[in-house]
Enzyme design. Structure first.
Site, PDB file in Angstrom:
ATOM      1  N   HIS A 170       5.511  52.135  52.537  1.00  0.00           N
ATOM      2  CA  HIS A 170       5.032  51.683  51.226  1.00  0.00           C
ATOM      3  C   HIS A 170       3.604  52.151  50.913  1.00  0.00           C
ATOM      4  O   HIS A 170       3.205  52.190  49.747  1.00  0.00           O
ATOM      5  CB  HIS A 170       5.130  50.156  51.140  1.00  0.00           C
ATOM      6  CG  HIS A 170       5.224  49.608  49.756  1.00  0.00           C
ATOM      7  ND1 HIS A 170       4.691  50.240  48.648  1.00  0.00           N
ATOM      8  CD2 HIS A 170       5.786  48.463  49.276  1.00  0.00           C
ATOM      9  CE1 HIS A 170       4.932  49.512  47.562  1.00  0.00           C
ATOM     10  NE2 HIS A 170       5.593  48.438  47.919  1.00  0.00           N
ATOM     11  N   ASP A 385      20.397  60.733  39.609  1.00  0.00           N
ATOM     12  CA  ASP A 385      21.695  61.434  39.558  1.00  0.00           C
ATOM     13  C   ASP A 385      21.618  62.707  40.408  1.00  0.00           C
ATOM     14  O   ASP A 385      20.849  63.612  40.119  1.00  0.00           O
ATOM     15  CB  ASP A 385      21.988  61.773  38.083  1.00  0.00           C
ATOM     16  CG  ASP A 385      23.306  62.516  37.890  1.00  0.00           C
ATOM     17  OD1 ASP A 385      23.998  62.817  38.890  1.00  0.00           O
ATOM     18  OD2 ASP A 385      23.632  62.806  36.720  1.00  0.00           O
TER      19      ASP A 385
END
Length: 463
Positions: A170, A385
């Site tokens: 992170h 995608d």
């Protein structure tokens, strides 16, 4: 050697066959340099790994294309642009973190599962009981320093669909930054020669001033002694997800006083969940409780942070009150606190946080009697995608993640089986508390008076 693991939940049992983990390096040589993280990036509260998972259906237009091969190649090509991800973190003086851009690569696991997407059920949401098989914690890979900054596992499913799971250090990126990287991998997988948004490092924009000076109040970093062991016990944790669609949100809005009618869904849900969660954990009435709201600060800079910036650019502003005041007052009390907290974040506030980090040794945010909420409904995980269309589910793999488990919840966009769009919130609580939490929340959704609260029956309403 291949590894085979079996995963089971009450509904589902399946086997995952994993290949040996490999490192994917950038497809072309990249600059061997050292890049400093910002003074927001390297705070203690971000020094952990965060899991994300996306599920994809079979797409007959992709023919016999193998998602593993397509995505592996795309990662290598994307790392040419995002080459710091292929490096390793080192720690310098004053606990300053920096990326050694070694080009070693990110860790990648190829896997196959003898299960179809359909078998996961018609409502894909955390907790995913098989997560440890779909995002395998490769031994020795999970450290903050000297370890891969990304671990990616692509698991083919029997139906022709697949699961893309990722674990991020992170300190490198927040949700918008990670989605920017994942989107770039998707674009390269679909044949682009470069990402449509080019990455921008510029971490120095979020560094401390010289000399550092804390100019705002930051109760989120207060040192609160855990006198009564009220950081959540970790041995009997229960993960559950709660769906808030149009009817649930309007049921909760009935508790909103007229002058706060314009509150956002985020503010409403945060107030409700903070209140129910506090009641469920039964802190002493006079103890301080707090909620930390993650606020994206990109647009709060003048000029705004550059398009393509993929570092951490958020703050944890906090609302603080006592358990008695939170639980005995009407919901409007919590709502006022949450609304004010979100408006605290300005460019000055961010600079003040960076200064505090340098002056105080990069402390962890306060976790004692704290609830942390992060809204990723607009982050765009599900839009990524790779050529097989958008994800059926895309977002955080579970709630309660972080250096201190059980403290955090995410607000994730979700469509239920009735076709309603809403928000799903994974919550992680000890078993005894989860029972009370469910009862309190149900009571509010059914329209019960939220002030009648048996757990605090002996407490006078707080004024």
């Amino acid at each position: 050697m291949d590894q085979i693991e079996q995963s089971s939940s009450s509904e589902l049992v399946f086997t995952v066959k994993r290949q040996k983990p490999v490192l994917i390096a950038p497809a072309k040589p990249t600059p061997p340099e050292t890049k400093l993280l910002s003074d927001i990036d390297d705070q203690e509260g971000l020094r952990f790994q965060i899991p994300v998972i996306n599920f994809y259906c079979k797409d007959s237009s992709m023919g016999g294309n193998d998602p593993v091969k397509v995505i592996k190649k795309a990662i290598a090509e994307t790392l040419v642009f995002y080459y710091p991800f292929a490096g390793r973190l080192r720690e310098g003086n004053g606990r300053k973190l920096m990326v050694d851009c070694t080009g070693e690569g990110v860790m990648f696991v190829e896997a196959d599962a003898d299960v179809t997407l359909e078998q996961f059920g018609d409502e894909l949401q955390p907790p995913f009981p098989c997560l440890e098989e779909l995002l395998y914690d490769v031994p020795g890979s999970g450290g903050v320093l000297d370890s891969p900054l990304l671990l990616i596992q692509v698991t083919r499913l029997r139906c022709g669909g697949f699961i893309f799971a990722l674990r991020l250090n992170h300190t490198m990126s927040d949700a918008p930054g990670l989605v920017q990287f994942m989107t770039a991998v998707g674009e390269m997988a679909r044949g682009a020669s470069a990402p449509s948004t080019l990455p921008v490092w510029c971490r120095e924009l979020l560094n401390a001033r010289n000399p550092p000076r804390v100019t705002c109040t930051h109760h989120e970093y207060d040192e609160v002694p855990d006198t009564k062991g009220t950081i959540i016990p970790l041995d009997d944790m229960v993960h559950k997800s709660f769906f808030f669609g149009p009817s649930e949100v309007s049921a909760l809005r009935r508790f909103v006083p007229p002058h706060l009618r314009k509150c956002s869904t985020f503010e409403l849900l945060t107030s409700v969940l903070w209140r129910c969660r506090t009641i469920s954990l039964k802190p002493d009435p006079e103890e301080e409780v707090r909620v930390l709201c993650i606020v994206n600060a990109r647009s709060r800079f003048n000029p705004p942070l550059p398009n393509g910036f993929y570092g951490n650019a958020f703050a944890f502003p906090v609302a603080v009150t006592t358990a008695a005041k939170l639980c005995k007052n009407p919901l409007g009390y919590a709502l006022e606190l949450v609304k004010k907290t979100k408006s605290d974040v300005t460019e000055e506030y961010m600079k003040s946080v960076a200064d505090l980090m340098v002056l105080k040794g990069r402390p962890h945010f306060t976790v004692v009697r704290t609830y942390l909420v992060s809204d990723v409904t607009r982050a765009g995980f599900g839009e990524v995608d790779f050529g097989w269309g958008k994800a059926v589910y895309g977002g955080p793999a579970k709630g309660g993640v972080g250096a201190i488990p059980g403290v955090a919840s995410f607000y994730i966009p979700f469509r239920n089986k009735k076709g309603e769009n809403g928000i799903v919130v994974p919550v992680c609580l000890p078993a005894f508390a989860m029972e009370i939490f469910v009862k309190e929340l149900d009571g509010m959704l059914k329209g019960d008076d939220p002030l009648v609260d048996s757990n605090y029956a002996s407490i006078r309403p707080a004024l």
